[in-house]
Scaffold this motif. Structure first.
Motif, PDB file in Angstrom:
ATOM      1  N   LEU A   1       0.832  -1.212   0.000  1.00 45.62           N
ATOM      2  CA  LEU A   1       0.000   0.000   0.000  1.00 45.62           C
ATOM      3  C   LEU A   1       0.862   1.256   0.000  1.00 45.62           C
ATOM      4  O   LEU A   1       0.452   2.298  -0.530  1.00 45.62           O
TER       5      LEU A   1
ATOM      6  N   ARG B   1       1.795   2.395  -3.452  1.00 44.10           N
ATOM      7  CA  ARG B   1       0.710   3.041  -4.193  1.00 44.10           C
ATOM      8  C   ARG B   1       0.664   4.551  -3.975  1.00 44.10           C
ATOM      9  O   ARG B   1       0.205   5.301  -4.837  1.00 44.10           O
ATOM     10  N   GLN B   2       1.198   5.065  -2.849  1.00 43.33           N
ATOM     11  CA  GLN B   2       0.991   6.457  -2.458  1.00 43.33           C
ATOM     12  C   GLN B   2       1.963   7.405  -3.152  1.00 43.33           C
ATOM     13  O   GLN B   2       3.073   7.017  -3.545  1.00 43.33           O
TER      14      GLN B   2
ATOM     15  N   ARG C   1       3.663   1.638  -8.830  1.00 38.08           N
ATOM     16  CA  ARG C   1       2.593   2.461  -8.270  1.00 38.08           C
ATOM     17  C   ARG C   1       1.326   2.332  -9.117  1.00 38.08           C
ATOM     18  O   ARG C   1       0.220   2.164  -8.587  1.00 38.08           O
TER      19      ARG C   1
ATOM     20  N   MET D   1      -0.232  -1.151  -8.560  1.00 34.24           N
ATOM     21  CA  MET D   1      -0.943  -1.261  -7.289  1.00 34.24           C
ATOM     22  C   MET D   1      -2.250  -0.480  -7.329  1.00 34.24           C
ATOM     23  O   MET D   1      -3.273  -0.933  -6.790  1.00 34.24           O
ATOM     24  N   ALA D   2      -2.236   0.681  -7.979  1.00 35.69           N
ATOM     25  CA  ALA D   2      -3.469   1.468  -8.098  1.00 35.69           C
ATOM     26  C   ALA D   2      -4.525   0.686  -8.863  1.00 35.69           C
ATOM     27  O   ALA D   2      -5.710   0.657  -8.479  1.00 35.69           O
ATOM     28  N   SER D   3      -4.121   0.033  -9.938  1.00 33.85           N
ATOM     29  CA  SER D   3      -5.063  -0.765 -10.721  1.00 33.85           C
ATOM     30  C   SER D   3      -5.587  -1.947  -9.921  1.00 33.85           C
ATOM     31  O   SER D   3      -6.783  -2.271  -9.950  1.00 33.85           O
TER      32      SER D   3
ATOM     33  N   LEU E   1      -5.811  -2.249  -6.589  1.00 41.80           N
ATOM     34  CA  LEU E   1      -6.698  -1.795  -5.534  1.00 41.80           C
ATOM     35  C   LEU E   1      -8.053  -1.363  -6.091  1.00 41.80           C
ATOM     36  O   LEU E   1      -9.092  -1.573  -5.460  1.00 41.80           O
ATOM     37  N   GLN E   2      -8.034  -0.774  -7.278  1.00 40.68           N
ATOM     38  CA  GLN E   2      -9.286  -0.386  -7.908  1.00 40.68           C
ATOM     39  C   GLN E   2     -10.103  -1.621  -8.285  1.00 40.68           C
ATOM     40  O   GLN E   2     -11.335  -1.626  -8.175  1.00 40.68           O
TER      41      GLN E   2
END
Length: 777
Positions: free
Chosen positions: A281, A284-285, A515, A518-520, A522-523
């Motif tokens: 996580l 991702r930030q 990043r 991870m964004a994809s 988590l979405q």
């Protein structure tokens, strides 16, 4: 107590000195640091310092403290870093109109955390534990005008407060098992606790408190959201205070709850999962604080995992990593705040080329990142080497956690250097504010912590003697010696370190793609614990509303019926459960005519109440019952009580009649037959219950102790021969005064009702003036 005392004078001091008050306020934690430093030699030699006083001796509750290697290390970190955070706060919040309030909250937070780590008494530990939740709530929600701050504060309070209740239950279970309520005594009862059938219950409850406070998966979500707090709070919260309270608790109770399959399975599994989840996580930030916040979650998971392994080297690794993490994470958070303060943004994608504008900050950031990445010659390197030395083995269980540690440490390598390098290197990027080096109050803290991490590693023999070894001994429950130095040694640990560095370098170069990935991901997943918390709270609110609509419908008849139903249950349930039904009384053969007349009056009054056609008749007939009871008192030689009963019944009838005539009620009762049957049934059951209860009481052997006491002492103590009057006026005079106050308040309420009714009765309904009609409404 010093932080609490300092918190009292902080608002006054800040009003007069402004942000410069930070220099004086920092003297309080600095003095605490020096005070605890004085115990170092004694604790290093194996000594334990205890003290305190009895609080509630009958329950073996004391206000006591325990200072050993574990509590001393935490106290030094809390006070030492706390002094730097107070200074940093003065520079960061310079000019803030609520700076005094902020300083007070910070000092209260510091005092609460100090109380947690040095408490010897269970109750004292719990009180301070919950106080950390309350003070963190105040700090996280400091900017209370923002909805995000309020939500984060409430979320942290709910999660950690609920965990605190679990901890309280766990401590009570342990108290029940061992019979001791001091931590110092409990450490000798490990075998007894582990052998108890209540061990698992105690373990799960304690883990509930520790996991919630130290943000273990899946309770990790509150910690990143706490970044809504000002940066000084984040730096202190993540480095030395509340989030490590759960880790402290697990380390403290390791000699008591450890060395079992449950302990050595649950802690490594949840700790390892938290390590991986946190680092993924963090990748991702783009916000510097959130990147660091998620790596704190990871680090806490790593500490829990090592504590669960419980071996000598695992404990040593946990000790080294805890100290190293406190130093580099506190420094990096302050660096993130400094960048935000001077450049106007924390978004790493909007930063670059700050090295020339902020050289001191860059040096502090680099020191923190090197230690976080586990590179020599900083303390983080010693911790990482000890971690791999502790975990390495060829069995599948150990290899799995070695892989977890390598991946977690490699990703923390990436985040550490992303925070320390990306804002400072590369081409200069235009920032919202003209970037420049911050004042000394802002860079003093991170630079000091970076130097401390370097010096602690370079003088590792002294560090181990006064910090690492005493702390490891306290956690293990037996003497331990930490020997690792900054000089690398060939072996699996060094090889794993090189693998971690190589993995970190590759991942750092692919950071943007990681990043995005991870964004994809988590979405795609969508739902998470953070959203689940909102759904849980929403569900609780809806459930509360539904229950309230059922039990609080706003109808007086419902409340009265429910009350009398509960009274009936309270009367019948104990007699039925314990089989203590009274014997039916025998009708006496020598009943006198006047005694029968009293009973006849009572029955006639009862019939009049039941068959009355209007309310006023029912009220007057109800008084007949009270008069019959008064006659019984008189016949049995209690004229004072009889007179009181006559007066009360008369007053009650008069007041009820007066109120009923003033209120706009129908003359008679128009309830449905169903409602009448329900009320009749409830009243009969309650009346029968009271009758049976009184019979059961009067059939018990009479104990004359109280009667003899009043007969003997009424004249001597209260100088009165009328025992009843003496009891009312002297022996229970305060209670009588309270009853008089109740009667007075009731009379005032009745008077108010009468006046309101009279006022409305005097209004002319046919008044044609619109303003007058509006005033009437």
């Amino acid at each position: 107590m010093l932080p609490f005392l300092a918190a009292l004078i902080t608002p006054w001091l800040t009003r007069r000195l402004g942000h410069n008050a930070a220099w004086l306020l920092a003297l309080a934690p600095a003095a605490i640091f020096i005070h605890f430093l004085g115990f170092s030699a004694e604790v290093a030699d194996g000594g334990i310092v205890t003290g305190g006083f009895q609080w509630v001796p009958s329950y073996n509750v004391s206000f006591s403290w325990l200072i050993d290697g574990l509590s001393l290390t935490f106290a030094l970190l809390i006070s030492g870093i706390g002094a730097l955070i107070i200074l940093y706060s003065g520079g960061y919040l310079k000019g803030h109109k609520q700076l005094g309030r902020f300083f007070s909250f910070m000092l209260l937070f510091m005092g609460a955390m100090l109380g947690v780590v040095i408490s010897d008494s269970f109750l004292m530990l719990f009180v301070y534990w919950e106080l950390t939740s309350i003070t963190s709530f105040l700090l996280i929600g400091f900017d209370h005008t923002r909805e995000a701050s309020r939500r984060a504060a409430i979320q942290a309070l709910v999660v950690t407060g609920g965990g605190g209740l679990a901890l309280l239950a766990g401590l009570l279970v342990i108290w029940n098992i061992t019979g001791v309520s001091q931590v110092s005594l409990l450490l000798n009862y490990g075998d007894e606790v582990r052998a108890s059938p209540f061990y698992l219950l105690a373990l799960f409850l304690v883990l509930g408190g520790a996991f919630s406070k130290s943000a273990q998966f899946p309770l990790h979500f509150w910690l990143p959201n706490a970044m809504e707090a000002p940066t000084p709070v984040s730096a202190y919260l993540h480095s030395a205070t509340m989030v490590k309270a759960g880790v402290y608790l697990l380390m403290r109770l390791n000699p008591v709850l450890g060395e079992t399959v449950w302990w050595e399975t649950i802690l490594p599994v949840f700790g390892g999962a938290t390590l991986i989840v946190g680092t993924l996580l963090a990748i991702r930030q783009t916000d510097l604080k959130l990147m660091l916040a998620y790596t704190t979650v990871s680090s806490l998971g790593l500490l829990v995992m090592l504590t669960g392994f419980g071996s000598e080297y695992a404990i040593s690794a946990a000790v080294l990593y805890l100290v190293a993490h406190s130093l580099f994470k506190g420094g990096l958070f302050m660096v993130a705040g400094l960048i935000d303060h001077e450049a106007g943004t924390r978004d790493v994608t909007r930063l670059g080329g700050l090295r020339k504008a902020m050289p001191v900050t860059f040096i502090a950031a680099l020191a923190g990142a090197i230690s976080m990445a586990g590179l020599p010659p900083f303390l983080g390197f010693l911790a990482k080497e000890e971690i791999y030395y502790a975990l390495w083995a060829t069995d599948p269980w150990s290899l799995a956690f070695v892989a977890v540690a390598v991946v977690g440490n490699g990703l923390m390598f990436v985040i550490g250097f992303a925070v320390a390098l990306k804002p400072f290197l590369g081409p200069e990027v235009k920032t919202p504010k003209h970037a420049h080096e911050g004042p000394v109050l802002l860079w003093l803290g991170p630079l000091t912590l970076g130097v401390a991490a370097l010096v602690a590693a370079l003088i590792s023999p002294l560090t181990h003697r006064f910090i690492s070894s005493p702390m490891a001994s306290a956690i293990s429950g037996e003497a331990e010696t930490v020997t690792i130095s900054v000089i690398p040694h060939m072996g699996p640990a060094l090889i794993l370190s090189l693998v971690t560095i190589a993995f970190g370098i590759v991942a750092y170069r692919m950071l943007d793609r990681l990043r995005a990935g991870m964004a994809s991901l988590l979405q795609t997943i969508g739902w998470g614990p953070d959203r689940g918390f909102d759904q849980f709270v929403s569900g609780i609110v809806r459930l509360s509303g539904a229950v309230t609509r059922i039990v609080q419908p706003g109808r007086l008849d419902f409340y009265m019926t429910a009350t009398f139903v509960m009274i009936a249950i309270a009367l019948f349930a104990p007699m039925a459960w314990y089989g203590e039904w009274p014997s039916m009384p025998v009708w006496p053969a020598d009943v006198q005519f006047h005694e029968l007349a009293v009973f006849a009056i009572a029955f006639l009054g009862l019939g009049a109440v039941i068959y009355a056609r209007d309310r006023l008749t029912a009220i007057v007939s109800l008084g007949v019952q009270g008069f019959a009871v008064a006659l019984l008192f008189m016949l049995f030689g209690a004229p004072d009580l009889s007179f009181t009963q006559f007066m009360v019944e008369t007053l009650a009838v008069v007041i009820l009649a007066l109120v009923m005539t003033r209120l706009k009620l129908s003359a008679s009762d128009h309830r449905a037959t169903r409602d009448k049957l329900i009320d009749m049934s409830v009243s009969l059951v309650c009346g029968t219950g009271f009758a049976l209860y009184l019979l059961a009481v009067t059939q018990q052997p009479f104990n004359p102790y109280i009667s003899d006491f009043f007969a003997a002492y009424s004249k001597i103590v209260a100088h009165g021969t009328n025992v009843v009057n003496v009891i009312l006026v002297d022996f229970r005079g305060t209670d009588t005064l309270g009853e008089i106050a109740v009667v007075m308040v009731t009379g005032l309420a009745v008077l108010s009702l009468i006046r309101v009714s009279v006022g409305y009765a005097g209004i002319k309904i046919g008044d044609n003036d619109p303003d007058r009609r509006e005033e009437t409404r």
